[in-house]
Enzyme design. Structure first.
Site, PDB file in Angstrom:
ATOM      1  N   HIS A   4       0.893  -3.552   2.838  1.00  0.00           N
ATOM      2  CA  HIS A   4       1.592  -2.652   1.925  1.00  0.00           C
ATOM      3  C   HIS A   4       2.341  -1.615   2.769  1.00  0.00           C
ATOM      4  O   HIS A   4       1.730  -0.706   3.336  1.00  0.00           O
ATOM      5  CB  HIS A   4       0.615  -1.966   0.972  1.00  0.00           C
ATOM      6  CG  HIS A   4      -0.018  -2.911  -0.013  1.00  0.00           C
ATOM      7  ND1 HIS A   4       0.413  -3.021  -1.314  1.00  0.00           N
ATOM      8  CD2 HIS A   4      -1.022  -3.798   0.133  1.00  0.00           C
ATOM      9  CE1 HIS A   4      -0.311  -3.934  -1.931  1.00  0.00           C
ATOM     10  NE2 HIS A   4      -1.192  -4.421  -1.077  1.00  0.00           N
ATOM     11  N   ASN A  51      -5.925 -18.068  -3.339  1.00  0.00           N
ATOM     12  CA  ASN A  51      -7.221 -18.722  -3.115  1.00  0.00           C
ATOM     13  C   ASN A  51      -7.814 -19.110  -4.451  1.00  0.00           C
ATOM     14  O   ASN A  51      -7.365 -18.649  -5.516  1.00  0.00           O
ATOM     15  CB  ASN A  51      -8.178 -17.770  -2.389  1.00  0.00           C
ATOM     16  CG  ASN A  51      -8.414 -16.478  -3.156  1.00  0.00           C
ATOM     17  OD1 ASN A  51      -7.625 -15.527  -3.037  1.00  0.00           O
ATOM     18  ND2 ASN A  51      -9.457 -16.430  -3.964  1.00  0.00           N
ATOM     19  N   SER A  73       0.241  -7.441  -2.102  1.00  0.00           N
ATOM     20  CA  SER A  73      -0.210  -7.727  -0.740  1.00  0.00           C
ATOM     21  C   SER A  73       0.550  -8.902  -0.131  1.00  0.00           C
ATOM     22  O   SER A  73       0.576 -10.002  -0.682  1.00  0.00           O
ATOM     23  CB  SER A  73      -1.701  -8.057  -0.734  1.00  0.00           C
ATOM     24  OG  SER A  73      -2.465  -6.944  -1.121  1.00  0.00           O
ATOM     25  N   HIS A  91      -9.305 -11.013   3.016  1.00  0.00           N
ATOM     26  CA  HIS A  91      -7.988 -10.407   2.877  1.00  0.00           C
ATOM     27  C   HIS A  91      -6.985 -11.054   3.823  1.00  0.00           C
ATOM     28  O   HIS A  91      -5.806 -11.195   3.485  1.00  0.00           O
ATOM     29  CB  HIS A  91      -8.063  -8.899   3.136  1.00  0.00           C
ATOM     30  CG  HIS A  91      -6.783  -8.178   2.835  1.00  0.00           C
ATOM     31  ND1 HIS A  91      -6.224  -8.144   1.569  1.00  0.00           N
ATOM     32  CD2 HIS A  91      -5.935  -7.483   3.636  1.00  0.00           C
ATOM     33  CE1 HIS A  91      -5.102  -7.450   1.603  1.00  0.00           C
ATOM     34  NE2 HIS A  91      -4.900  -7.050   2.843  1.00  0.00           N
ATOM     35  N   HIS A 105      -4.389   1.229  -4.564  1.00  0.00           N
ATOM     36  CA  HIS A 105      -5.382   0.589  -5.427  1.00  0.00           C
ATOM     37  C   HIS A 105      -6.476   1.595  -5.790  1.00  0.00           C
ATOM     38  O   HIS A 105      -6.790   2.501  -5.015  1.00  0.00           O
ATOM     39  CB  HIS A 105      -6.035  -0.598  -4.716  1.00  0.00           C
ATOM     40  CG  HIS A 105      -5.064  -1.615  -4.206  1.00  0.00           C
ATOM     41  ND1 HIS A 105      -4.333  -1.430  -3.049  1.00  0.00           N
ATOM     42  CD2 HIS A 105      -4.706  -2.825  -4.690  1.00  0.00           C
ATOM     43  CE1 HIS A 105      -3.564  -2.490  -2.842  1.00  0.00           C
ATOM     44  NE2 HIS A 105      -3.774  -3.349  -3.823  1.00  0.00           N
ATOM     45  N   TYR A 125      -9.581   1.078  -5.766  1.00  0.00           N
ATOM     46  CA  TYR A 125     -10.715   1.001  -4.840  1.00  0.00           C
ATOM     47  C   TYR A 125     -10.508   1.834  -3.576  1.00  0.00           C
ATOM     48  O   TYR A 125     -11.462   2.077  -2.823  1.00  0.00           O
ATOM     49  CB  TYR A 125     -11.052  -0.445  -4.481  1.00  0.00           C
ATOM     50  CG  TYR A 125      -9.974  -1.196  -3.717  1.00  0.00           C
ATOM     51  CD1 TYR A 125      -9.706  -0.927  -2.380  1.00  0.00           C
ATOM     52  CD2 TYR A 125      -9.248  -2.203  -4.329  1.00  0.00           C
ATOM     53  CE1 TYR A 125      -8.731  -1.616  -1.684  1.00  0.00           C
ATOM     54  CE2 TYR A 125      -8.270  -2.909  -3.650  1.00  0.00           C
ATOM     55  CZ  TYR A 125      -8.017  -2.616  -2.318  1.00  0.00           C
ATOM     56  OH  TYR A 125      -7.051  -3.308  -1.636  1.00  0.00           O
ATOM     57  N   GLU A 126      -9.271   2.278  -3.338  1.00  0.00           N
ATOM     58  CA  GLU A 126      -9.018   3.150  -2.197  1.00  0.00           C
ATOM     59  C   GLU A 126      -9.434   4.596  -2.484  1.00  0.00           C
ATOM     60  O   GLU A 126      -9.304   5.465  -1.617  1.00  0.00           O
ATOM     61  CB  GLU A 126      -7.542   3.112  -1.820  1.00  0.00           C
ATOM     62  CG  GLU A 126      -7.059   1.753  -1.341  1.00  0.00           C
ATOM     63  CD  GLU A 126      -5.568   1.739  -1.056  1.00  0.00           C
ATOM     64  OE1 GLU A 126      -5.150   2.446  -0.117  1.00  0.00           O
ATOM     65  OE2 GLU A 126      -4.825   1.039  -1.773  1.00  0.00           O
ATOM     66  N   MET A 128      -7.115  -7.168  -7.842  1.00  0.00           N
ATOM     67  CA  MET A 128      -7.616  -5.800  -7.808  1.00  0.00           C
ATOM     68  C   MET A 128      -6.521  -4.768  -8.062  1.00  0.00           C
ATOM     69  O   MET A 128      -6.607  -3.639  -7.580  1.00  0.00           O
ATOM     70  CB  MET A 128      -8.290  -5.530  -6.451  1.00  0.00           C
ATOM     71  CG  MET A 128      -9.428  -6.475  -6.133  1.00  0.00           C
ATOM     72  SD  MET A 128     -10.100  -6.202  -4.469  1.00  0.00           S
ATOM     73  CE  MET A 128     -11.178  -7.629  -4.309  1.00  0.00           C
ATOM     74  N   SER A 129      -5.486  -5.150  -8.803  1.00  0.00           N
ATOM     75  CA  SER A 129      -4.362  -4.227  -9.018  1.00  0.00           C
ATOM     76  C   SER A 129      -3.658  -4.580 -10.321  1.00  0.00           C
ATOM     77  O   SER A 129      -4.245  -5.185 -11.214  1.00  0.00           O
ATOM     78  CB  SER A 129      -3.371  -4.344  -7.845  1.00  0.00           C
ATOM     79  OG  SER A 129      -2.794  -5.650  -7.794  1.00  0.00           O
ATOM     80  N   ALA A 156      -1.048 -10.504  -5.415  1.00  0.00           N
ATOM     81  CA  ALA A 156      -1.807 -11.654  -4.953  1.00  0.00           C
ATOM     82  C   ALA A 156      -3.053 -11.759  -5.826  1.00  0.00           C
ATOM     83  O   ALA A 156      -3.612 -10.750  -6.249  1.00  0.00           O
ATOM     84  CB  ALA A 156      -2.193 -11.485  -3.491  1.00  0.00           C
TER      85      ALA A 156
END
Length: 275
Positions: A62, A236, A31, A248, A84, A86-87, A212-213, A114
């Site tokens: 992306h 973060n 990201s 995000h 991802h 989650y998609e 998350m990846s 990230a």
């Protein structure tokens, strides 16, 4: 019966678009990190829409294209964006692009992402070499029938993140004056960010950063024999470890601010790969 694309189909398009070109290193940009692709020389860009079976990323930051060319003196195939879990992407959507890079000739996969830091001394804007991972996504991209063409049913992950390549990455960072942390990356399913209690749990389990990846990509790559090295851009502090709100948009802003160091690091890593 609907035709199902295979990694061979995507690899054939790569060979057609870039005749005689064999990439050595595959790069996956996370990201907000897509700018590195703009530094690739003699570039041939292929939209994911033109690569059979490549999933279309649905997350801002992306771009969704594969860029072939030279970077740091190496032939590279750079994925400008990823999909991802989650998609709603299934295991096949994660497997196919990585296996297509393998068929195209790649030997090594450089993963970027990230991530949120679980260590207060490693704050936003820092880079972290990934030395190991914890899969907290509740699934695995190798679920389903094994494809013996690419790897064994039960692959080992002892050195999932190649120690020699990670050492070279650390030495490159030191030579460039880049403050590179090292640590364990935990993969969270998402799309929700973690709760403070979940952050405390991940810290207790030994994780240093969370995202998350990346872990699914690593698993697929190791299964098919690619060596893997990775670098997370810390965007973060984990929820409950700092005062700021996690979002995000913040991820993209922080990734952009650290992108220059990441680009220098990747180019330097590639330049020294044969030494």
């Amino acid at each position: 019966m609907e035709w199902a694309a295979t990694p061979h189909d995507a690899a054939a398009v790569i060979a057609e678009r870039a005749p005689g070109f064999t990439p050595r290193v595959g790069i996956v940009l996370g990201s907000g990190l897509g700018g590195l692709a703009d530094r690739i020389g003699d570039a041939v860009a292929i939209s994911y829409a033109d690569l059979p079976g490549f999933p279309r990323p649905g997350v801002h930051g992306h771009a969704g294209r594969l860029v072939l060319g030279t970077l740091g003196g190496q032939n590279v195939a750079c994925m400008q964006g990823r999909v991802h879990l989650y998609e709603g992407a299934g295991p096949a959507a994660i497997r196919l692009p990585i296996r297509a890079l393998k068929l195209a000739g790649c030997e090594t996969l450089f993963l970027t992402c990230a991530a949120g830091s679980l260590r207060t001394e490693v704050g936003p804007g820092r880079l972290m070499a990934i030395t190991d991972h914890i899969n907290m996504q509740g699934t695995n991209p190798l679920v389903g029938p094994n494809d013996d063409e690419f790897g064994p049913r039960f692959p080992g992950l002892k050195d999932a993140w190649d120690p020699a390549l990670t050492g070279h990455l650390a030495a490159t960072a030191e030579g460039l004056g880049i403050d590179l942390a090292q640590g364990v990356y935990a993969a969270w399913l998402g799309p929700c960010f973690e709760t403070p209690a979940e952050v405390r749990m991940l810290k207790a389990l030994g994780a240093d950063a969370v995202g998350m990846s990346t872990v699914p990509d690593c698993i697929v790559a190791r299964h098919c024999g690619l060596t893997v090295v990775g670098c997370a851009v810390i965007t973060n502090l984990g929820v409950g470890l700092g005062d700021g709100e996690v979002s995000h948009d913040q991820t993209l802003r922080s990734a952009a601010s650290a992108a220059a160091d990441l680009e220098r690091l990747v180019v330097g890593f590639l330049e020294g790969l044969d030494r």
